[in-house]
Design an enzyme around this catalytic site. Structure first.
Site, short mmCIF file in Angstrom:
data_model
loop_
_atom_site.label_atom_id
_atom_site.label_comp_id
_atom_site.label_asym_id
_atom_site.label_seq_id
_atom_site.Cartn_x
_atom_site.Cartn_y
_atom_site.Cartn_z
CG HIS A 155 77.14 -15.46 -4.96
ND1 HIS A 155 78.35 -14.67 -4.69
CD2 HIS A 155 76.13 -14.72 -5.44
CE1 HIS A 155 78.21 -13.32 -5.08
NE2 HIS A 155 76.70 -13.51 -5.77
CG ASP A 359 82.31 -23.93 -0.77
OD1 ASP A 359 81.54 -23.00 -0.98
OD2 ASP A 359 82.92 -24.09 0.36
P1 ADP Z 1 80.36 -19.20 2.45
O1 ADP Z 1 80.07 -17.93 1.38
O2 ADP Z 1 79.50 -20.51 1.86
O3 ADP Z 1 80.11 -18.79 3.78
P2 ADP Z 1 82.96 -18.62 1.71
O4 ADP Z 1 84.37 -19.31 2.04
O5 ADP Z 1 83.08 -18.20 0.21
O6 ADP Z 1 81.93 -19.33 2.21
O7 ADP Z 1 83.16 -17.17 2.53
C1 ADP Z 1 82.95 -17.18 3.74
C2 ADP Z 1 83.38 -15.61 4.21
O8 ADP Z 1 83.30 -15.59 5.49
C3 ADP Z 1 85.05 -15.56 4.21
O9 ADP Z 1 85.31 -14.37 3.66
C4 ADP Z 1 85.46 -15.83 5.45
O10 ADP Z 1 86.57 -15.09 5.92
C5 ADP Z 1 84.31 -15.31 6.37
N1 ADP Z 1 84.29 -16.44 7.46
C6 ADP Z 1 83.98 -17.52 7.73
N2 ADP Z 1 83.95 -17.75 9.04
C7 ADP Z 1 84.17 -16.81 9.63
C8 ADP Z 1 84.25 -16.62 11.21
N3 ADP Z 1 84.35 -17.71 12.00
N4 ADP Z 1 84.48 -15.42 11.48
C9 ADP Z 1 84.65 -14.43 10.49
N5 ADP Z 1 84.45 -14.51 9.41
C10 ADP Z 1 84.45 -15.84 8.91
#
Ligand code: ADP
Length: 462
Positions: A155, A359
């Site tokens: 991922h 990322d």
């Molecule tokens: P990572 O897997 O590295 O955290 P991604 O952007 O691929 O990054 O996925 C992050 C997921 O987590 C997304 O679905 C996003 O909506 C969720 N997310 C990120 N920050 C928050 C937050 N503060 N509150 C709720 N959900 C969050």
């Protein structure tokens, strides 16, 4: 015998009705075919060598967990996975914390999981392993005589060739990767880095069909860009009311950033860029407020404590410079927000700033686009170092290291004419729909099914 799918991932969802795109996609694929979802038990236990623990809640499939001791949680999970492999793959070799105990625990845990799996497999099972916590798992399964098809999905980014040199287990990494039949990654750039690692090794060969050959094993390194459940997100966003939720004034524009608080997400650079944007504003300009939602993550790892302090300092000092009696330009929320609330906030935001330094994909970029009102959409600012930038070329693409460029992009985004916003959004939405999460698991599994079966590695007794 019918085909079962065995999914291995660090976290197994324990909730009855799972939420989150990836979790739902895997849940749906297991419910349809039957199978097993195996992951780490959330509570470490001194007795980690016992059997698997059954977890409740699978719908037509089983869920089970292996145990970690408290030391293994420190050394395998926080240590090797998150203080060695995570910085390695996110181009932060300066943050790699090397410790022999970490590598030993990583091997021990993966060998234990391999033993658990090997005991329960039937010949038609398809095994699908997720992410950097389990890179050696196929190698150890093959050593136990397992010939089932084994797929992997990374991922996070595949590490750059120059960075792999910083890994003491760099030679073993080749053996780990090539033991899978299909090694899935997010982007074409990841495929290129994966192939490059093998090309640079004297025992590595690229075959005519695109597979990699290494010391008698072959692997297919391919990209399967991950996506989101577009309709679910768009539906949640339609409830609207995000401006009210954020308490915005009538003449205030919202710029939103949503990320786990991780050094790979480039949040300090984003906040600095926002400060530079504010510096360039005239006295009569409309106000823009940056809402940065950044829940804590891995907060017992030193590098994460440092980024938290850095961000608090930056936001505090920029607010000190720019705030007015009735306006706080940077609002920083250090906790999670329910997904439906997020969707409504995205829709209310004139600009989504997704500017990681590295990322794998970045789903926030896709969620932001899915949540927009097509009649009056906001603008996505996306850094070239996010995997999502490979396909989402209609965003304003920026260099996450160049804060002035990001400040200029903010100016452009906040003054972009409606027709251009609609045009860009329409094309972005088409792109986001093309990688809908439901198709992703099907694509991966059909590719894995077509892989040639592995040859037995251990001599059979008798
Ligand atoms: P990572 O897997 O590295 O955290 P991604 O952007 O691929 O990054 O996925 C992050 C997921 O987590 C997304 O679905 C996003 O909506 C969720 N997310 C990120 N920050 C928050 C937050 N503060 N509150 C709720 N959900 C969050």
């Amino acid at each position: 015998m019918s085909e079962r799918v065995i999914v291995v991932s660090n976290r197994v969802p324990t909730e009855e009705v799972p939420s989150g795109g990836l979790v739902v996609a895997l849940h749906d694929c297991l419910s349809a075919r039957g199978g097993l979802w195996l992951g780490a038990h959330p509570e470490p236990s001194e007795d980690a060598d016992g059997g698997l623990v059954e977890l409740p809640g699978g719908d037509g499939y089983e869920k089970a967990a292996f145990r970690l001791t408290p030391e293994e949680y420190e050394d395998y999970y926080l240590g090797y996975a998150n203080s060695v492999l995570w910085p390695l793959c996110h181009r932060r070799t300066d943050l790699i914390a090397l410790d022999r105990r970490y590598a030993e625990a990583y091997e021990r845990v993966n060998r234990r999981v391999a033993r658990h799996l090997a005991e329960m497999l039937t010949p038609d099972d398809l095994i699908w392993i997720h992410d950097y916590h389990f890179l050696p798992l196929a190698r150890y399964l093959r050593e136990l005589g397992v010939t089932n098809r084994i797929g992997f999905f990374l991922h996070i980014p595949f590490p750059a060739l120059g960075d792999v040199t910083a890994l003491p287990e760099r030679e073993a990494l080749h053996d780990w990767v090539v033991a899978f039949d299909v090694f899935g990654v997010q982007t074409r750039a990841d495929v290129a880095r994966g192939l490059e690692m093998f090309r640079a090794h004297q025992a590595g060969e690229l075959m005519l069909d695109g597979r990699v050959k290494f010391r008698g094993d072959t692997v297919d390194i391919r990209s399967f860009p991950i996506g989101i459940d577009v309709e679910a997100f768009a539906g949640a966003a339609q409830a609207g009311g995000g401006r009210r939720l954020a308490g915005l004034g009538e003449y205030e524009d919202l710029v939103i950033g949503v990320d786990r608080l991780d050094y790979s997400k480039g949040i300090p650079n984003r906040v600095t860029a926002f400060g530079q944007y504010l510096d360039r504003l005239g006295p009569d300009s409309r106000r823009a407020t940056l809402l940065q939602i950044a829940p804590p993550s891995r907060s017992s790892v030193t590098a994460y404590q440092e980024i938290t302090r850095q961000l608090e300092y930056l936001a505090g000092s920029l607010n000190g410079d720019h705030a007015e009696l009735d306006w706080t330009p940077i609002r920083y929320i250090h906790r999670g927000v329910p997904r439906d609330t997020l969707a409504r906030l995205y829709r209310a935001a004139r600009v989504g700033m997704v500017t990681p330094l590295a990322d794998g994909m970045n789903l926030v970029a896709k969620e932001y686009v899915a949540a927009q009102d097509p009649e009056d959409p906001g603008v996505l600012i996306l850094s070239a170092t996010a995997g999502a930038a490979e396909s989402m070329t209609d965003a304003l693409i920026v260099n996450a290291y160049d804060t002035l460029e990001m400040a200029e992009a903010l100016e452009r985004a906040l003054s972009m004419p409606l027709a251009e916003r609609q045009d860009r959004h329409r094309r972005l939405l088409t792109t986001v729909r093309e990688t809908h999460i439901a198709g992703w698991s099907q694509n991966f599994l059909s590719c894995l099914r077509q892989a040639e079966p592995a040859m037995p590695r251990v001599a059979m007794a008798g």
